[in-house]
Design an enzyme around this catalytic site. Sequence first.
Site, short mmCIF file in Angstrom:
data_model
loop_
_atom_site.label_atom_id
_atom_site.label_comp_id
_atom_site.label_asym_id
_atom_site.label_seq_id
_atom_site.Cartn_x
_atom_site.Cartn_y
_atom_site.Cartn_z
CG HIS A 267 -0.49 3.76 5.13
ND1 HIS A 267 -2.20 3.14 5.25
CD2 HIS A 267 -0.06 2.99 4.03
CE1 HIS A 267 -1.88 1.72 5.09
NE2 HIS A 267 -1.02 1.69 3.76
CB SER B 163 -1.35 -0.33 0.90
OG SER B 163 -0.21 0.16 2.62
CG ASP C 59 -3.47 5.74 7.51
OD1 ASP C 59 -2.53 5.07 7.51
OD2 ASP C 59 -4.53 4.85 6.14
#
Length: 368
Positions: free
Chosen positions: A336, A45, A333
């Site tokens: 990340h 991600s 978040d």
Amino acid sequence: MASLFSSRGVVSFVLLLGWWGFHLMGYNCCYGEGMVPAMYVFGDSLADVGNNNHLETLLKADFPHNGIDYPGHKATGRFSNGKNSADFLAEKLGVPSSPPYLSIPSNSNKTDVFMNGVSFASGGAGILDSTNSGQCLTLNKQIDYYSTVYGTLVQQLGSAQAQEHLSKSIFAVIIGSNDMLNYVKSSSSKNLKSTPQQFVDSLISSLQGQLKRIYNLGARKFAFIGTGPIGCCPSLRHQNKTGDCNVEANYLSVLYNKGATSMLQELKSQLGDMSYSFFDTSSALLLYIQKPASYGFAEVKAACCGLGDLNAKIACIPISTYCSNRKDHIFWDFYHPTETTAGMLVNTAFDGAQPFVYPMNIRQLSAL
């Protein structure tokens, strides 16, 4: 679960100069046009630019408040408030951000698209097929898709021309955090069959075979981004009553980055014409966390977007709150980095020096 740095700059002396030196250099600038023909991206991600949008998975970021600072201010599938590490690396190289492989229409001129670079990165991906199985494109699956790209290029261009193109391109690899996060979860339930060192050794052994496979499909220049200090992400801090970093998780990151360094050196000695740049994300990011004011940060523990303690009890979803001062947060978040953090880290990977980047930086790698 989506990865931390797994993830997703400044020259090394700017790391010592601090935020103002970095800011004067301007981390959003591009350093020249088309330093390489293309960039091919493998990872999780930290680098996903939308592949997971096309999967039946819970591991998505195609909804607010993700993308609030991205051009157009809309979520694109990036696990970020704006650009991620893959975007910044493409800017530095002077090439377009590689499109998600799963977004390429079947009726398009695939040779043209593939020549310009492709991203196979998928949120939640790991080195092991068992990591978030069924929820993402595992690294092995990503390489399967790249094999298809390679076959198309060879068929359309001929073997020699395809090899020439790929040998000059950059192959970015950002992977490993999700495997280790899963290990930490297993360790908390005492459901472990291996020590941290044994587990990391198994990861590195698998990764070596995977990188060899990419090499055998034409790759020669590898930009390998090590994992960050995963124990310092808000999610793992939230699980500590003190809010401190998870020491065991950070130890795994250190073991992994050391193992990856040795493995890349070994590959280079075996393969000869392979070149690589390794970036120790963990060491670089820990500097920001330990001396935040020097790098323009005010908040190192809490996520910008989320709910609960440290904004880390609930993920960044449309009902979450988010901060207005995103540039002074390290984390977007609960896993990340913010766009600002990602940009700074990529600048270091691109133009930095030892002890953060070795045996060469990505600028030097691209110039070979």
